[in-house]
Enzyme design. Structure first.
Site, PDB file in Angstrom:
ATOM      1  N   LYS A 244      28.572  29.594  39.155  1.00 33.00           N
ATOM      2  CA  LYS A 244      28.205  29.461  40.567  1.00 33.00           C
ATOM      3  C   LYS A 244      26.764  29.932  40.824  1.00 33.00           C
ATOM      4  O   LYS A 244      26.147  30.538  39.957  1.00 33.00           O
ATOM      5  CB  LYS A 244      29.223  30.204  41.432  1.00 33.00           C
TER       6      LYS A 244
HETATM    7  C1  LIG Z   1      34.940  27.699  41.877  1.00 34.82           C
HETATM    8  C2  LIG Z   1      35.690  27.270  43.082  1.00 34.82           C
HETATM    9  C3  LIG Z   1      36.754  28.017  43.607  1.00 34.82           C
HETATM   10  C4  LIG Z   1      37.365  29.164  42.878  1.00 34.82           C
HETATM   11  O1  LIG Z   1      36.500  30.211  42.644  1.00 34.82           O
HETATM   12  P1  LIG Z   1      36.965  31.415  41.690  1.00 34.82           P
HETATM   13  O2  LIG Z   1      35.964  32.489  41.988  1.00 34.82           O
HETATM   14  O3  LIG Z   1      36.854  30.906  40.289  1.00 34.82           O
HETATM   15  O4  LIG Z   1      38.338  31.782  42.059  1.00 34.82           O
HETATM   16  C5  LIG Z   1      37.309  27.635  44.819  1.00 34.82           C
HETATM   17  N1  LIG Z   1      36.858  26.552  45.477  1.00 34.82           N
HETATM   18  C6  LIG Z   1      35.862  25.788  44.997  1.00 34.82           C
HETATM   19  C7  LIG Z   1      35.403  24.602  45.789  1.00 34.82           C
HETATM   20  C8  LIG Z   1      35.258  26.103  43.766  1.00 34.82           C
HETATM   21  O5  LIG Z   1      34.307  25.316  43.272  1.00 34.82           O
END
Ligand SMILES: *Cc1c(COP(=O)(O)O)cnc(C)c1O
Length: 386
Positions: free
Chosen positions: A184
Site C-alpha cells: 500500500k
Molecule cells: C488491501 C485492501 C484491504 C485489506 O487491507 P489489509 O490491511 O490487508 O487488511 C481492504 N480493502 C481494499 C480495497 C484493499 O485493497
C-alpha cells in the site's frame, strides 16, 4: 529489453524505517506502546480527524467499524463488487448480508445511483471503496445515507491523504479504514487504522480491538491498581504494535516525497499511453485529489487481437510485472454459492475487470523502469492491433 524483471509492487523502506524498528527492538517496547500512540496521533492530525484507532489491518478496521455500529444478523450492508474480498468478507463475519451496487464506468467507484437503488428496509450501512486512490462521490453517498439513516464506512485502503473537494479523507463517513499492508502507499508491513469523529464509535471499536477489555474499568477502579480490567464483550486481538508503528512513523515523514513519485509516474503513463486507440487511461475527477495507489489501465474492446490475459502474458515476457484489480467479489465461489450471485449481475464491474491491467506504480521505480513499462505496453498494443 530490460535485464531484470520489474515486480508489480515493492515497498519503499529506507534506513530511517530500519533504524526506528531496531530502536523499538532495543527499547523493550515491542508491542503496543508509545510509538503506536504517536503514530495514531500523527495520523489523525494529518487527516484532520478527532480519533484514530491503530489496528493490525484494514480488514480489522472494517470489521470493528461494522461491530461498533451494531451491524449483525438480519442486516444488509451495501458495497462495490470491484474491491478486495476483505471488504465483503467482514460483512459476512458479522452475520450480515453483503449487497453489491455496480460501479460508475468512468471512475470505477461505486455508482451513487446504484447504491440508492440497492437500499432495502434491512440496509444498515454502506462501504464505499476509494478504488485505486480516487475518492468516491461522497456528497451523493452521504446525502442518501443520511436520508435513509444508514452508516457510512469508507474503505480507504488505497487512499491515505486523498482529498475530496479539498478535505482529506478520514472524517467524511462515520468511520474510515486504512491499510498499511506491504504494497500500500504507506506501509507498516501489516497494519491498519480506523479514523472517526464519533467518540462512541471510537470507544466501542477500541474496546473490541483488544479482547473487549474496558479501559473505563481502569479509571473507575483505579484504586484497585493497574492490574484490574473488565471484559465487557468477547473482543478481538486486533491491536497494532510498536515495531509496526516504528515503520509507520518514518513512512509518514517520507509520505510527501513518496506521493510525488506516484504522481509523476501516473502522469508519465497517461501522457505516453493516452493517445493509443486500444488503451483507456484512468483520469482523476475534477473535485478529487487522486493518490494513485493503482494505475488501472483498460483495454478497449475489439481493438486488439489478444485478450487481457494474453496482454498480461506478453508484458511478462517483456519482464514487466502487472496485476488485476479486482476479480469482482460476487463472482467468487463462496459468494455465488452462498448468495446466488452470477455473471451478468453487475455488468460495469465485470466489464472493468475483463479490461483492466494494473501497471506497476511505486516510488522505488526509476525513470528507466517507467520508460520500460511504457515501451512494453505500446509494443504489445501495436503488435496485436486488431
Ligand atoms: C488491501 C485492501 C484491504 C485489506 O487491507 P489489509 O490491511 O490487508 O487488511 C481492504 N480493502 C481494499 C480495497 C484493499 O485493497
Amino acid at each position: 529489453m530490460r535485464d531484470g524483471f520489474l515486480p508489480f509492487a515493492l515497498p519503499s523502506i529506507g534506513e530511517a524505517e530500519i533504524n526506528e524498528v531496531a530502536e523499538s527492538l532495543r527499547s523493550g517496547w515491542i508491542t503496543t506502546g508509545p510509538k503506536t500512540h504517536e503514530f495514531a496521533e500523527r495520523f489523525a492530525a494529518a487527516c484532520g480527524v478527532s480519533f484514530a484507532l491503530p489496528v493490525n489491518s484494514c480488514t480489522a478496521a472494517l470489521h470493528l467499524s461494522l461491530l461498533a455500529m451494531g451491524v449483525g444478523p438480519g442486516d444488509e450492508v451495501i458495497t462495490t463488487p470491484l474491491t478486495f474480498c476483505a471488504t465483503a468478507n467482514v460483512i459476512c463475519h458479522t452475520g450480515a448480508t453483503p449487497v453489491f451496487a455496480d460501479i460508475d464506468e468512468e471512475s470505477m467507484n461505486i455508482d451513487p445511483a446504484a447504491f440508492a437503488k440497492a437500499i432495502t428496509n434491512k440496509t444498515k450501512a454502506v462501504i464505499p471503496v476509494h478504488y485505486a486512490g480516487q475518492p468516491c462521490a461522497m456528497d451523493e453517498i452521504m446525502e442518501t445515507a443520511r436520508l435513509k439513516g444508514l452508516r457510512v464506512i469508507e474503505d480507504a485502503a488505497h487512499a491515505p491523504f486523498a482529498e475530496y473537494k479539498g478535505a482529506v479523507i478520514g472524517g467524511i463517513g462515520d468511520t474510515t479504514c486504512f491499510s498499511f499492508y506491504a504494497t500500500k502507499n504507506l506501509t507498516t508491513s501489516e497494519g491498519g487504522m480506523l479514523t472517526t469523529n464519533d467518540k462512541s464509535i471510537y470507544d466501542s471499536a477500541a474496546v473490541l480491538s483488544l479482547h473487549g477489555m474496558s479501559r473505563d474499568a481502569w479509571d473507575r477502579y483505579s484504586e484497585k491498581g493497574t492490574w484490574y480490567y473488565e471484559v465487557v464483550a468477547p473482543g478481538y486481538k486486533y491491536n497494532m504494535f510498536d515495531i509496526q508503528a516504528a515503520m509507520g512513523l518514518r513512512q509518514l515523514d517520507r509520505h510527501g516525497e513518496m506521493q510525488s513519485r506516484r504522481d509523476e509516474i501516473a502522469a508519465s503513463y497517461s501522457k505516453a499511453l493516452g493517445g493509443c486507440p486500444a488503451l483507456k487511461v484512468p483520469r482523476a475527477g475534477d473535485d478529487v485529489r487522486h493518490v494513485w495507489h493503482l494505475y488501472p489501465l483498460r483495454l478497449r474492446p475489439n481493438t486488439l487481437s489478444i485478450g487481457r490475459a494474453g496482454f498480461i502474458d506478453e508484458l511478462r515476457t517483456r519482464k514487466i510485472g502487472t496485476s488485476v484489480h479486482f476479480i469482482p467479489v460476487h463472482l467468487h465461489p463462496y459468494y455465488r454459492d452462498r448468495f446466488g450471485f452470477k455473471p451478468g449481475d453487475f455488468p460495469n464491474a465485470e466489464a472493468a475487470y475483463e479490461a483492466e491491467i494494473s501497471l506497476p506504480i511505486y516510488p522505488m521505480m526509476n525513470d528507466a523502469d517507467v520508460q520500460d513499462v511504457i515501451e512494453a505496453v505500446l509494443e504489445v498494443a501495436e503488435e496485436y492491433k486488431a
